[in-house]
Design an enzyme around this catalytic site. Structure first.
Site, mmCIF file in Angstrom:
data_model
loop_
_atom_site.group_PDB
_atom_site.id
_atom_site.type_symbol
_atom_site.label_atom_id
_atom_site.label_comp_id
_atom_site.label_asym_id
_atom_site.label_seq_id
_atom_site.Cartn_x
_atom_site.Cartn_y
_atom_site.Cartn_z
ATOM 1 N N GLY A 25 38.091 63.900 35.598
ATOM 2 C CA GLY A 25 36.643 63.687 35.617
ATOM 3 C C GLY A 25 36.008 64.578 34.576
ATOM 4 N N CYS B 70 44.266 66.676 35.773
ATOM 5 C CA CYS B 70 43.123 67.241 35.048
ATOM 6 C C CYS B 70 42.109 67.850 36.024
ATOM 7 C CB CYS B 70 42.507 66.152 34.156
ATOM 8 S SG CYS B 70 41.384 66.810 32.928
ATOM 9 N N TYR B 71 40.914 67.252 36.169
ATOM 10 C CA TYR B 71 39.944 67.756 37.148
ATOM 11 C C TYR B 71 40.599 67.793 38.534
ATOM 12 C CZ TYR B 71 35.483 68.304 39.609
ATOM 13 O OH TYR B 71 34.454 68.776 40.396
ATOM 14 N N HIS C 8 47.252 64.221 31.370
ATOM 15 C CA HIS C 8 47.046 62.881 31.939
ATOM 16 C C HIS C 8 48.327 62.053 31.866
ATOM 17 C CE1 HIS C 8 42.638 62.939 32.412
ATOM 18 N NE2 HIS C 8 42.666 63.774 31.395
ATOM 19 N N GLU D 160 48.909 59.333 33.212
ATOM 20 C CA GLU D 160 48.614 57.896 33.283
ATOM 21 C C GLU D 160 48.370 57.280 31.912
ATOM 22 O OE1 GLU D 160 46.615 60.344 33.898
ATOM 23 O OE2 GLU D 160 44.496 59.847 33.815
ATOM 24 N N SER E 198 34.590 28.017 39.254
ATOM 25 C CA SER E 198 34.096 27.821 37.890
ATOM 26 C C SER E 198 35.122 27.100 37.038
ATOM 27 C CB SER E 198 33.802 29.186 37.271
ATOM 28 O OG SER E 198 35.022 29.877 37.083
ATOM 29 N N GLY E 199 36.369 27.026 37.537
ATOM 30 C CA GLY E 199 37.436 26.445 36.724
ATOM 31 C C GLY E 199 38.217 27.509 35.986
ATOM 32 N N VAL F 266 40.345 31.276 35.685
ATOM 33 C CA VAL F 266 41.539 31.701 36.421
ATOM 34 C C VAL F 266 41.190 32.445 37.711
ATOM 35 C CG1 VAL F 266 41.838 33.711 34.910
ATOM 36 C CG2 VAL F 266 43.753 32.932 36.252
ATOM 37 N N ASP F 267 40.138 33.268 37.706
ATOM 38 C CA ASP F 267 39.864 34.086 38.887
ATOM 39 C C ASP F 267 39.520 33.217 40.098
ATOM 40 O OD1 ASP F 267 40.115 36.083 37.014
ATOM 41 O OD2 ASP F 267 37.967 36.377 36.774
ATOM 42 N N SER G 224 40.068 30.081 40.440
ATOM 43 C CA SER G 224 41.162 29.156 40.758
ATOM 44 C C SER G 224 42.238 29.856 41.594
ATOM 45 C CB SER G 224 41.801 28.620 39.475
ATOM 46 O OG SER G 224 40.826 27.974 38.715
ATOM 47 N N LYS H 141 42.387 41.399 35.173
ATOM 48 C CA LYS H 141 42.649 40.008 34.776
ATOM 49 C C LYS H 141 44.145 39.699 34.642
ATOM 50 C CE LYS H 141 39.872 37.093 33.187
ATOM 51 N NZ LYS H 141 38.981 36.367 34.075
#
Ligand code: XMP
Length: 527
Positions: A53, A80-81, A167, A169, A221-222, A224-225, A227, A372
């Site tokens: 942070g 870190c933080y 970090h 990550e 909406s058509g 990917v999410d 659907s 996504k």
């Protein structure tokens, strides 16, 4: 299922930590840093990670944690933080080091470490700090240092507490993934139980539990999410689901027909196509402010869905739930509805606009912790066709946020035609790259590409005649998850073809520009 909770202290890389854990096939989600220990315990996590942070632990408004989390008996890892707050809470000292460290640094192992086990004694990590732990709490040992940071990592193996100033990550920390893997599998004893099929099963049963015997409508909406949510709901509750496709007239060329074809042929669900084109055109006439457009479009979506729900109720099929394909970046950019409210509003994603008066649903958003590319993997596991899974993202507010200024029929027609050319050419370009590299999102392939219509005109000459017409802006980006993006380094011949075709084939356009701005500082969409 095992779960790792990441407590977010306002980190730049907060989502990335949860993401990296999931990449190692362990489920992870983020909670605000000040979540009470009792609430964390109720989630029954297997471990906790404290994120980094931007604050100093001694700043007046420094984010705090509930010290009782250290009494939960769970393994805890801080970055870190996260290392600093762990040290301060448990009686260590955090001070200013003389020089900050930003970017790559070399750590040297100074004692045996369960976290660093199997990684080199000297290695490159990614640092971004000024403060640093100067005295570790009782029971901790220092496990690595750099020239300027005496406590680059520390641990108290007895209490299963581990922390790094750097970090792990971030990919620039060369052995960061090994450390995360040491923590998850050797220290916490977790197993890899998070994969697309497994999660699909979990999401399906949680939808089933939430819904019971009630009815659900799904905003489709058509893309990917939504659907993927449709596929999950179809599997979970079958005929209790009605998919509602609101056609606001702001879709791309031929899109309404394509969506209708997929959902009436490939899914065995109730499908309702709402023709709302005229209502939207009236509402948007003369609206120029981007957030105002988004608010109007999102609010009207709710009203349209509610009208369908009322029709179904009259038909003896009352609807209690509304499902939608909200994903994690939507929430972050809309002002962090569920992440503790620490991020600022960049733009209000259409599905996060509040309900207007008189409208209410209980929401089902099974994908709200996913990125996504994770949704795409899930889509494939659910058996969705590749063409649908790899469709480029398209925003709910549609072409309205790609037309700068007021939306008119004339501008919509120009944009639809120009956009169809952009898609045709770049679909073909991506297909060529895929053939050559075998990778869908390979370096230089376009992740999202479209045309934008700015609210200006310029002078040109066509067939010896002066023109005073509109320009089209081409936007084509490389990205992984839309959180950051870079402009695609398209070959000149591809650019030339797109430009040539647009000015030749789209009446009203005499100029084509290419947007070469990354995100940040720009965003992918123009509004
Ligand atoms: P920006 O413009 O914020 O976009 O960089 C990031 C990604 O999100 C998409 N986007 C939306 N998607 N509803 C959506 O479903 C929205 O309101 C919305 N606004 C932006 C955008 O196309 C890009 O992929």
């Amino acid at each position: 299922m095992q779960k790792v909770i990441v407590l977010d202290f306002g980190a730049q890389y907060g989502q990335l930590i949860a993401r990296r854990v999931r990449d190692l096939n362990v489920y992870s989600e983020i909670l605000p840093c000040d979540t009470p220990a009792s609430e964390i315990a109720a989630e029954n996590p297997s471990a906790i990670i404290l994120s980094g942070g931007p604050a100093s632990v001694y700043a007046d408004d420094a984010p705090e944690l509930d010290p009782a989390i250290f009494e939960l008996g769970l393994p805890i890892l801080g970055f870190c933080y996260g290392q600093q707050i762990m040290a301060k809470t448990l009686g260590g000292i955090v001070g200013h080091t003389e020089i900050g460290e930003y970017g790559p640094a070399t750590i040297t192992r100074v004692s045996p470490s369960r976290l660093l086990e199997g990684t080199p004694d000297e290695q490159t990590v990614w640092m971004s700090h000024r403060d640093s732990v100067t005295k570790v709490p009782d029971g901790f040992v220092i496990t690595s240092s750099t020239d300027v940071c005496p406590v680059a990592s520390m641990e108290c193996a007895e209490r299963n507490l581990y922390a790094t100033q750097f970090h792990p990550e971030v990919r620039h920390s060369v052995h960061g993934e090994d450390m995360l893997s040491n923590f998850l599998f050797d220290i916490c004893g977790l197993i890899r139980d998070w994969d697309a099929e497994g999660i699909a099963d979990i999401l399906v049963s949680s939808i089933r539990n939430q819904v019971g015997s009630d009815r659900v409508i799904l905003g489709l909406s058509g893309g990917v999410d939504s659907s993927v949510v449709a596929a999950l709901c179809a599997r979970a509750i079958g005929k209790q689901l009605t998919c509602v496709f609101v056609n606001h007239g702001l879709l791309r060329k031929d899109e309404p027909e394509e969506v209708e074809a997929v959902f009436t042929k490939q899914f065995d669900v109730d499908f309702v196509h709402v023709h709302a084109e005229e209502r939207y055109a009236a509402l948007l006439a003369e609206v120029t402010d981007p957030e105002e457009k988004r608010r109007i479009i999102g609010t009207q979506f709710w009203k349209e869905f509610f009208a369908v729900a009322q029709d179904l109720a009259e038909d003896g099929r009352p609807v209690r739930f509304m499902a939608q394909g909200t994903i994690y970046p939507d929430i972050i950019e809309s002002g962090a509805r569920k992440t503790g409210g620490k991020a600022s509003t960049i733009k209000s994603h259409h599905n996060l606009i509040p309900f207007p008066e008189g409208v209410s649903f209980e929401l089902i958003e099974p994908l709200d912790h996913f990125f996504k590319d994770e949704v795409r993997t899930l889509g494939l596991a659910l058996g969705l066709p590749e063409a649908m899974v790899y469709r480029q993202p398209f925003p709910g507010p549609g072409l309205a946020i790609r037309i700068i200024g007021a939306v008119t029929l004339e501008k919509l027609t120009i944009l639809k035609n120009a956009d169809a050319i952009v898609r045709e050419e770049l679909d073909a370009y991506n297909a060529r790259l895929f053939e050559e590299t075998g990778e869908r999102n390979s370096e230089h392939s376009c992740w999202q590409y479209f045309a934008v219509l700015p609210d200006i005109k310029s002078v040109g000459v066509m067939g010896d005649e002066r023109t005073y017409a509109r320009p089209i802006v081409l936007r084509a980006v490389e990205s992984e998850d839309a959180m950051t993006a870079d402009w695609a380094k398209l070959p000149y011949d591809v650019l030339a073809r797109i430009s040539g075709r647009i000015v030749a084939e789209v009446p009203g356009v005499n100029r084509v520009m290419y947007d070469i701005t990354p995100k940040p500082p720009a965003t992918i969409e123009w509004e």
